[in-house]
Scaffold this motif. Structure first.
Motif, PDB file in Angstrom:
ATOM      1  N   VAL A   4       4.166   5.246  -6.269  1.00  0.00           N
ATOM      2  CA  VAL A   4       4.246   4.722  -7.642  1.00  0.00           C
ATOM      3  C   VAL A   4       3.116   5.319  -8.470  1.00  0.00           C
ATOM      4  O   VAL A   4       3.304   5.712  -9.625  1.00  0.00           O
ATOM      5  N   ALA A   5       1.947   5.434  -7.844  1.00  0.00           N
ATOM      6  CA  ALA A   5       0.781   5.943  -8.569  1.00  0.00           C
ATOM      7  C   ALA A   5       1.028   7.351  -9.094  1.00  0.00           C
ATOM      8  O   ALA A   5       0.850   7.616 -10.286  1.00  0.00           O
ATOM      9  N   PHE A   6       1.514   8.239  -8.219  1.00  0.00           N
ATOM     10  CA  PHE A   6       1.616   9.612  -8.733  1.00  0.00           C
ATOM     11  C   PHE A   6       2.829   9.816  -9.620  1.00  0.00           C
ATOM     12  O   PHE A   6       2.794  10.608 -10.557  1.00  0.00           O
ATOM     13  N   ASN A  39       2.552   1.667  -3.379  1.00  0.00           N
ATOM     14  CA  ASN A  39       1.638   1.951  -4.480  1.00  0.00           C
ATOM     15  C   ASN A  39       1.278   3.427  -4.586  1.00  0.00           C
ATOM     16  O   ASN A  39       1.078   3.940  -5.673  1.00  0.00           O
ATOM     17  N   ASN A  40       1.185   4.105  -3.447  1.00  0.00           N
ATOM     18  CA  ASN A  40       0.842   5.529  -3.491  1.00  0.00           C
ATOM     19  C   ASN A  40       1.861   6.348  -4.271  1.00  0.00           C
ATOM     20  O   ASN A  40       1.494   6.979  -5.260  1.00  0.00           O
ATOM     21  N   HIS A  43       0.831  -1.202   0.000  1.00  0.00           N
ATOM     22  CA  HIS A  43       0.000   0.000   0.000  1.00  0.00           C
ATOM     23  C   HIS A  43       0.866   1.254   0.000  1.00  0.00           C
ATOM     24  O   HIS A  43       0.623   2.202  -0.752  1.00  0.00           O
ATOM     25  N   GLY A  97       3.321  10.332 -17.219  1.00  0.00           N
ATOM     26  CA  GLY A  97       2.403  10.474 -18.344  1.00  0.00           C
ATOM     27  C   GLY A  97       2.224  11.934 -18.721  1.00  0.00           C
ATOM     28  O   GLY A  97       2.305  12.316 -19.898  1.00  0.00           O
ATOM     29  N   SER A  98       2.020  12.760 -17.697  1.00  0.00           N
ATOM     30  CA  SER A  98       1.857  14.197 -17.959  1.00  0.00           C
ATOM     31  C   SER A  98       3.124  14.762 -18.574  1.00  0.00           C
ATOM     32  O   SER A  98       3.083  15.540 -19.533  1.00  0.00           O
ATOM     33  N   LEU A 140       3.991   7.576 -11.662  1.00  0.00           N
ATOM     34  CA  LEU A 140       3.589   7.002 -12.946  1.00  0.00           C
ATOM     35  C   LEU A 140       2.693   7.974 -13.711  1.00  0.00           C
ATOM     36  O   LEU A 140       2.876   8.220 -14.906  1.00  0.00           O
ATOM     37  N   SER A 141       1.748   8.559 -12.993  1.00  0.00           N
ATOM     38  CA  SER A 141       0.829   9.494 -13.639  1.00  0.00           C
ATOM     39  C   SER A 141       1.572  10.759 -14.089  1.00  0.00           C
ATOM     40  O   SER A 141       1.347  11.270 -15.181  1.00  0.00           O
ATOM     41  N   ASN A 142       2.503  11.217 -13.230  1.00  0.00           N
ATOM     42  CA  ASN A 142       3.279  12.400 -13.598  1.00  0.00           C
ATOM     43  C   ASN A 142       4.126  12.144 -14.834  1.00  0.00           C
ATOM     44  O   ASN A 142       4.295  13.032 -15.677  1.00  0.00           O
ATOM     45  N   ARG A 144       1.784  -8.782  -3.172  1.00  0.00           N
ATOM     46  CA  ARG A 144       0.493  -8.720  -2.495  1.00  0.00           C
ATOM     47  C   ARG A 144      -0.316  -9.991  -2.767  1.00  0.00           C
ATOM     48  O   ARG A 144      -0.872 -10.576  -1.864  1.00  0.00           O
ATOM     49  N   ARG A 151       9.209   4.745 -17.382  1.00  0.00           N
ATOM     50  CA  ARG A 151       7.881   4.155 -17.252  1.00  0.00           C
ATOM     51  C   ARG A 151       8.003   2.629 -17.130  1.00  0.00           C
ATOM     52  O   ARG A 151       7.352   1.996 -16.311  1.00  0.00           O
ATOM     53  N   LYS A 200       5.534  -1.774 -10.075  1.00  0.00           N
ATOM     54  CA  LYS A 200       4.113  -1.986  -9.878  1.00  0.00           C
ATOM     55  C   LYS A 200       3.785  -3.485  -9.911  1.00  0.00           C
ATOM     56  O   LYS A 200       3.035  -3.988  -9.082  1.00  0.00           O
TER      57      LYS A 200
END
Lengths: 180, 481
Positions: free
Chosen positions: B229-231, B226-227, B223, B237-238, B233-235, B308, B294, B301
């Protein structure tokens, strides 16, 4: 214009999501998004109480209250706002509560795929618009048949445009309290 | 030894008795020494026969014949009825007696055979006493044609018997001590065994505890990881889309620059800058840079996801229909790091229907077998993972080109805590746990090993837990493929 409210206790996540939503180069593009973010679910609830919100995206594990509780409150305040949980947490209990109590439209796991998340947002908004349109048409029919008055219909429209406008808040001395 | 009247005067006889006592103390066979002592005494008292009865250790008055001359075969070791007979009387009263003529006439509670067979003899019987304790009795007999014993003989014998009692008691103590030592040794060995099994049990508990906490920790860690990694990964992309837009903008400037002639001074400076910074390289590399980043994040990820899935064991142990190939892939992802420098992994999957199983437990089995395969390989080798179906069973085979298992180890490898790995490297639990898990599925593990060539572990699992359903499934599967 779609009003998005995003709640996550991690500011970096909020920033990433804001970039993602507002960046129309990452497809699919959201239709004219206005993004408001909060790190505290309590502050977010205050905002929801008197602002127009079309979609709320919330983390699950947060201080003060978890995502299921938060979205349940949102649902009470704004039944028409669509609700999505975006979380790295996958405990079964939480997901069940989110679906049964908060009536969420989607559960998206972190880390998300940019494309999938945006597609989900568009889907959910479209679904919500369909529901609202449905209700509006039904009301119109009822009004034409005289079941509800035009005035009532107008009140509903106004309330949707500007939440709280149809309710007058009185102070103890009888004065009218204006919104701050 | 004995003088004409039957008195005892010979010192040599006494020292011989002492010598016998020493012999006893040195651990010679007790029965034999007692017999020798008795024979010595019988000679000393110029008797025809004699016997020694000793109180059985741990009882008050149970007498047992310890030695005798002229006794019927098999009498030694017999127990005497309590409280009666000459021996019984002497032991009970602690007083020596002299019996001349018919024993029955002495008024003692005589045993019938004593009365019948020895009615004409002359006999003396003394209690054997050490301090205040009676340990038995000694009797000597003379035949009817010999002079009878006198009270003087009885008194002289009295002095000797205390010496004799001491010798016997010493000997008894010696034997007792030896017994104690043996007992203690046995006890010690038992305790060592118990200790070892306790230690095993404790290790098992610790191991189970460790696995449980690893599960809990990895769920929490997943958990937490993942937090971010999430942002990130999204960044990324941006950033990719921003970079694309910036590059597009710059390309427009470059186009504009080409269209202009002559170049105004400001554009000239921009061109110099663009050339000195190698803009074309930057534009190309930025794409690779972002793609590689990426790729790395996607790997993080996936590992977190596998971790998990893997740790989600114990807690929700529910039977599920599982694609074993996906389970194998996810386990391979976890171990890849551990074995990638030692072995290349070859996947040779067959056609498998979904298997009814506890996926997290099976993952554990696959993990154990893969790690073992990795450990078996010294320099560099190959691990082949193949699958298939035979009858109503699915098989998953892990073949390595490692060192193999010696044949004398083969039947021990599934024993808990059997390990040949250095301390700290293996607990010796992996295979026994795997075995238990596979048994729980109603399956089995087969091993096939050749020293120096490699080892093949085959896990066989029924496709369904109910045999009837398994047959149906296999038929349907065969029809579909």
């Amino acid at each position: 214009m779609s009003n998005l409210l995003i709640v996550d206790d991690e500011p970096n996540v909020l920033n990433a999501l804001r970039r993602l939503c507002q960046n129309s180069a990452i497809l699919p593009a959201l239709p004219d998004p206005s993004v408001t973010t909060f790190t505290s679910p309590l502050a977010a609830l205050k905002h929801v109480a008197d602002h127009k919100v079309d979609l709320v995206i919330s983390d699950y594990r947060m201080p003060d209250m978890d995502g299921a509780v938060f979205l349940t409150r949102v649902k009470e305040l704004r039944p028409d706002a669509a609700r999505i949980i975006l979380s790295a947490c996958t405990d079964m209990d939480g997901i069940i509560r989110a679906i049964n109590h908060a009536g969420i439209f989607r559960f998206v796991s972190k880390p998300w795929s940019d494309h999938d998340l945006k597609a989900s947002i568009i889907d959910v908004l479209a679904h919500r618009n369909l529901l609202l349109e449905n209700r509006r048409l039904a009301d119109e029919v009822r009004s034409q048949r005289g079941v509800i008055s035009r005035q009532q219909l107008e009140l509903e429209r106004l309330e949707m445009e500007s939440p709280g406008i149809t309710q007058v808040r009185w102070s103890e001395d009888g004065g009218v309290l204006l919104q701050d | 030894m004995a003088d004409a009247t039957g008195g005892i005067t010979d010192l040599a006889w006494i020292s011989a008795l002492y010598a016998l006592g020493h012999k006893a103390a040195n651990g010679a066979n007790p029965r034999q020494v007692q017999q020798e002592i008795l024979e010595h005494i019988v000679r000393g008292f110029d008797a025809e026969s004699g016997s020694i009865a000793l109180i059985v250790q741990g009882t008050d008055d149970q007498l047992e014949i310890a030695a005798g001359t002229d006794l019927p075969r098999g009498t030694i070791g017999n127990q005497l009825p309590r409280g009666i007979g000459v021996f019984g009387h002497v032991v009970a009263t602690g007083q020596p007696i002299l019996v001349n003529g018919d024993a029955a006439e002495t008024g003692l509670p005589v045993r019938t055979n004593e009365a019948r067979n020895r009615s004409t003899h002359s006999a003396m019987c003394w209690p054997l006493r050490v301090q205040e304790r009676t340990i038995g009795a000694l009797a000597v007999n003379r035949a009817a044609d010999r002079p009878r014993y006198t009270v003087t003989d009885l008194d002289q014998g009295q002095a000797l018997t205390s010496l004799l009692a001491l010798v016997i008691s010493n000997h008894q103590m010696h034997v007792e001590r030896d017994n104690r030592i043996v007992e203690l040794q046995t006890l010690n060995a038992t305790m060592q065994r118990m200790n070892a099994s306790l230690e095993d049990a404790q290790n098992q508990v610790i191991q189970a505890e460790k696995l449980a906490s690893i599960g809990q920790i990895s769920a929490g860690v997943a958990h937490e990881i993942n937090n971010p990694v999430a942002f990130v990964l999204s960044n990324l992309g941006s950033l990719e889309s921003y970079a694309a837009q910036i590059c597009e903008l710059l390309s427009a400037y470059v186009d504009a620059e080409r269209a202009l002639s002559p170049l105004p001074p400001a554009f000239l400076r921009a061109r110099t800058l663009r050339e000195s910074k190698d803009f074309d390289f930057l534009r190309g590399d930025i794409v690779a840079l972002l793609a590689e980043s990426r790729d790395g994040l996607m790997r993080v990820k996936r590992i977190v996801q596998d971790l998990r899935d893997f740790s989600r064991g114990g807690a929700d142990e529910t039977w599920q229909m599982v694609d074993l190939h996906a389970a194998l892939d996810s386990t391979l992802n976890i171990v890849r790091n551990e074995i990638k420098y030692k072995a290349s992994i070859v996947k040779s999957y067959g056609e498998l229907p979904e298997i009814e199983c506890l996926p997290s437990r099976l993952n554990q089995v696959f993990l154990n077998l893969l790690v073992n395969a990795g450990h078996a390989i010294d320099a560099h080798g190959t691990i082949t993972v193949s699958t298939g179906i035979s009858g109503t069973e699915a098989w998953i085979r892990f073949s390595d080109t490692g060192c193999g298992i010696p044949s004398d180890h083969l039947n021990r490898i599934f024993e808990p805590f059997f390990t040949t790995k250095p301390v700290g490297q293996g607990t010796g639990l992996g295979l026994s746990v795997s075995y238990a898990i596979v048994r729980k599925h109603g399956g089995r593990i087969e091993v096939d090993s050749e020293l120096g060539r490699g080892t093949r572990f085959t896990v066989l699992l029924p496709v369904r837990q109910s045999p009837d359903v398994a047959i149906e499934v296999v038929k349907a599967h065969a029809a579909a493929t």
